[in-house]
Motif scaffolding. Structure first.
Motif, short mmCIF file in Angstrom:
data_model
loop_
_atom_site.label_atom_id
_atom_site.label_comp_id
_atom_site.label_asym_id
_atom_site.label_seq_id
_atom_site.Cartn_x
_atom_site.Cartn_y
_atom_site.Cartn_z
N ALA A 196 0.82 -2.34 4.40
CA ALA A 196 0.77 -3.76 4.31
C ALA A 196 1.32 -4.11 2.70
O ALA A 196 1.81 -5.16 2.50
N THR A 197 0.79 -3.19 1.86
CA THR A 197 1.38 -3.37 0.42
C THR A 197 2.98 -3.32 0.36
O THR A 197 3.65 -4.15 -0.37
N PRO A 212 -5.02 -5.95 -5.48
CA PRO A 212 -4.38 -5.87 -4.34
C PRO A 212 -2.86 -6.39 -4.28
O PRO A 212 -2.56 -7.19 -5.05
N MET A 213 -2.17 -5.50 -3.25
CA MET A 213 -1.02 -5.89 -3.30
C MET A 213 -0.03 -5.66 -4.40
O MET A 213 0.93 -6.79 -4.82
N SER A 214 -0.42 -4.85 -5.15
CA SER A 214 0.41 -4.66 -6.51
C SER A 214 0.85 -3.01 -6.44
O SER A 214 0.63 -2.39 -5.53
N ASN A 215 1.68 -2.70 -7.51
CA ASN A 215 2.17 -1.24 -7.66
C ASN A 215 0.75 -0.55 -7.90
O ASN A 215 0.66 0.70 -7.31
N TRP A 230 -0.26 2.82 -5.38
CA TRP A 230 -0.61 4.05 -5.81
C TRP A 230 -1.85 4.59 -5.23
O TRP A 230 -1.95 5.79 -4.77
N HIS A 231 -2.86 3.66 -5.41
CA HIS A 231 -4.05 3.91 -4.71
C HIS A 231 -3.79 4.55 -3.33
O HIS A 231 -4.68 5.56 -2.72
N TYR A 232 -3.21 3.61 -2.50
CA TYR A 232 -3.11 3.96 -0.97
C TYR A 232 -2.28 5.21 -0.68
O TYR A 232 -2.27 5.99 0.31
N THR A 242 -5.82 -3.22 6.08
CA THR A 242 -5.22 -4.51 5.98
C THR A 242 -4.50 -4.70 4.62
O THR A 242 -3.54 -5.57 4.45
N GLN A 243 -5.18 -3.86 3.58
CA GLN A 243 -4.38 -4.05 2.18
C GLN A 243 -3.79 -2.82 1.82
O GLN A 243 -3.68 -2.30 0.92
#
Length: 627
Positions: free
Chosen positions: A250-251, A213-216, A220-222, A245-246
């Motif tokens: 948020a990211t 979570p909270m990465s590149n 890309w996923h979201y 939330t993630q």
């Protein structure tokens, strides 16, 4: 935005870099007319058809092929990265892990290429009405919808079924979604629903699982989830993609630092995040939903413009963390991807020089004169743990810490140095993540301009503490109290119009009460493509082997000298010559080796000097050689 960056100023259209927000469009009628009136455009379309025709005739995509990871497309015997082409034969399937990964890497290349041709065929159909291309593209979507859930679920990183992990599915989802959009009328409601239920919604469900979570990767996923939701007008899924939330917002809020650079601390991953957003923002504009993503546009613009603050005089960027290549200040291909929604000089210029579907369907404005870029000057960028120190022609990039562990290398307190356009010392970057050169060398301390403790770099990522930053003196001092267990390292850099001065202190502390610390080999590595020759203060002596540490085995042709407290070497960098002067403990050992750099198998020089003890302080100075 912060005053530490010029991204805000560059975002003003009056600066000549950014041209202002616009909406993407598709002028199919206009392009059809140009095909008839322009021989060049007609020949371009002919070449597009020939490309798809050739692939249609040989397409090896099948349901029994399990997709892997292109970075595993390595020769099973040598471990060398293999270049895939459309003529690369299907490897034999085998039981060994290396051979299986190699086969699955081949499948990943085939699948990605087939997906790109699916979009190309859909575009040809939309332009010409030729159902040969429309039906072939539709059949590829039928195939993926039918087989997606039959492929084994992979959990290497997130969840994926077309590939080994979710990131590649997220990347290709935009291409597949665009093909589905272009074929919507041709396919009819039943076929569209089959694509949605068999491929896109199951893919979105898999993409909800994010291992990092909270990465590149998470972004890309979201972004892909949001793109799928846009296509099928799924408001619940769109809310999840954007507002979880993630999720996407948020990211971005976490990942876009106050200094406007992506938190993982590489310019390559900064570009990679911009790439993800370019796909989503362009799709949203074509779907008439650009207003839904205004916040995302603002973040993307900041990321796209942040790099200008760090550029050297040759308009190249430093290479912090695990970037694979040195990048220009404005990667034209990255800016090109956004020319339809966030046009910059660099994106529009390339769009006008490239003949692509995008530039032919959505012609950019004429390219004006190149903008005058803002002056680079001494600045600390605390949120990303980087600094630029500049005086006259001399400029240093100081990577004094890492903001997150993702993509960090053992390079805290590393620096790069230029004299004008002359590269005195630069970071090599790295190679494929599956290569032993990455895992055992380029990501390690011996490949970087850092302190080495018994030949080892920092043991884990850390932000470091800035103990002094004096902009007027072009000086910054930073410290890592846990560089390695029980080891504190402090380094200061200062740049003047006459060169650079550096001071490094290494202190070994007791890790157990009542037990004094043990002596260690405390040294400094300095890498340069310049010729390095011994000068004053060095004496030949029986060789003492380098420390037995991971990474140092890659150094070759090693020579050794002994030195007192002061010694010098010369640096010949093209037509310019410099003196590197070092002061430190008595009884130093000085080594000069040949070390790998990129692109492999290139070698460059590495100077390493050390002393044995529980504390060592070194001062070095690089100045032009005065004859």
């Amino acid at each position: 935005m912060t005053t530490a960056s010029s991204a805000k100023a560059l975002a003003a259209p009056s600066a000549g870099v950014f041209y202002g927000q616009r909406e993407a469009r598709e002028d199919w009628t206009g392009l059809a007319a140009r095909v008839k009136s322009s021989t060049d455009v007609a020949n371009w379309l002919k070449a597009q058809k020939a490309d798809v025709d050739a692939w249609m005739a040989k397409n090896p995509e099948r349901a029994d092929m399990v997709g892997g990871w292109v970075q595993n497309y390595l020769d099973p015997k040598t471990g060398a990265l293999v270049t895939w082409t459309v003529d690369s034969p299907e490897p034999a399937r085998a039981a060994s892990t290396a051979e299986q990964k190699y086969y699955e890497g081949w499948v990943a290349y085939v699948r990605g290429y087939n997906i790109a041709r699916t979009q190309m065929a859909a575009r040809i159909y939309r332009l010409t009405g030729d159902t040969k291309y429309g039906e072939w593209a539709a059949k590829q979507l039928d195939f993926y919808a039918k087989n997606y859930k039959t492929w084994p679920l992979r959990t290497f990183n997130g969840r994926g079924q077309m590939y080994r992990h979710g990131l590649d599915e997220a990347y290709d989802s935009f291409t597949l979604v665009d093909a589905a959009r272009l074929l919507e009328s041709y396919a009819g409601s039943a076929r569209n629903q089959a694509w949605r239920d068999g491929l896109f919604l199951p893919m979105a469900t898999n993409l909800k699982t994010v291992t990092t979570p909270m990465s590149n990767i998470a972004l890309w996923h979201y972004a892909a989830i949001s793109g799928i939701a846009l296509r099928f007008k799924d408001t619940t899924l769109l809310d999840y993609g954007q507002n979880h939330t993630q999720g996407l917002l948020a990211t971005l809020r976490y990942g876009v630092t106050a200094d406007n650079l992506w938190i993982e601390g590489t310019f390559a991953y900064n570009d990679y995040v911009v790439d993800a957003m370019s796909k989503l923002l362009t799709q949203a504009s074509l779907e008439g939903r650009s207003s839904t993503f205004q916040a995302e546009r603002d973040f993307t613009l900041r990321l796209m413009l942040a790099a200008f603050d760090y550029r050297f005089a040759d308009n190249m960027l430093p290479t912090p963390s695990d970037s694979s290549a040195k990048l220009p200040v404005a990667t034209p291909a990255v800016h090109w991807k956004l020319f339809r929604v966030l046009p910059t000089y660099y994106g529009v210029d390339l769009a006008n020089r490239w003949r692509t579907w995008e530039s032919l369907l959505d012609p950019p404005s004429a390219t004006p004169s190149a903008p005058t870029l803002p002056t680079v000057y001494t600045r600390n960028f605390p949120s990303i743990r980087m600094a630029v120190l500049k005086s006259g022609n001399w400029q240093a990039f100081f990577h004094y810490g890492q903001a997150t562990g993702n993509h960090a290398q053992e390079e805290a307190l590393a620096y790069e140095l230029y004299d004008g356009t002359t590269q005195i010392s630069t970071d090599s970057g790295t190679v494929s993540y599956t290569s032993p050169y990455h895992t055992d060398y380029f990501s390690r301390g011996p490949a970087n301009n850092v302190a080495l403790i018994d030949g080892l770099g920092q043991s884990s990522w850390g932000k470091g503490d800035v103990t002094d930053f004096t902009a007027s003196a072009n000086r910054l001092v930073a410290q890592h109290t846990n560089y390695r267990p029980g080891v504190t390292v402090s380094r200061g850099l200062r740049v003047t119009s006459a060169g650079m001065a550096e001071q490094t202190s290494i202190n070994v502390n007791s890790t157990q009460a009542g037990i004094p610390p043990a002596s260690k080999r405390l040294g400094i590595a300095f890498h340069s493509a310049c010729q390095i020759s011994p000068q004053a203060g060095l004496s030949t002596a029986p060789a003492v082997a380098l420390p037995s540490a991971i990474g140092l085995s890659y150094w070759k042709e090693t020579k050794m000298w002994t030195a007192g407290t002061n010694w010098t070497v010369s640096l010949v960098c093209g037509s310019k010559s410099y003196t590197l002067s070092v002061s430190g403990p008595a009884n130093q050992r000085v080594y000069l080796s040949r070390a790998p750099t990129t692109p492999l198998p290139t070698l460059r020089n590495v100077l390493y000097y050390e002393a044995v003890g529980t504390a060592a302080s070194y001062s070095s100075e690089i100045k032009p050689l005065v004859n």
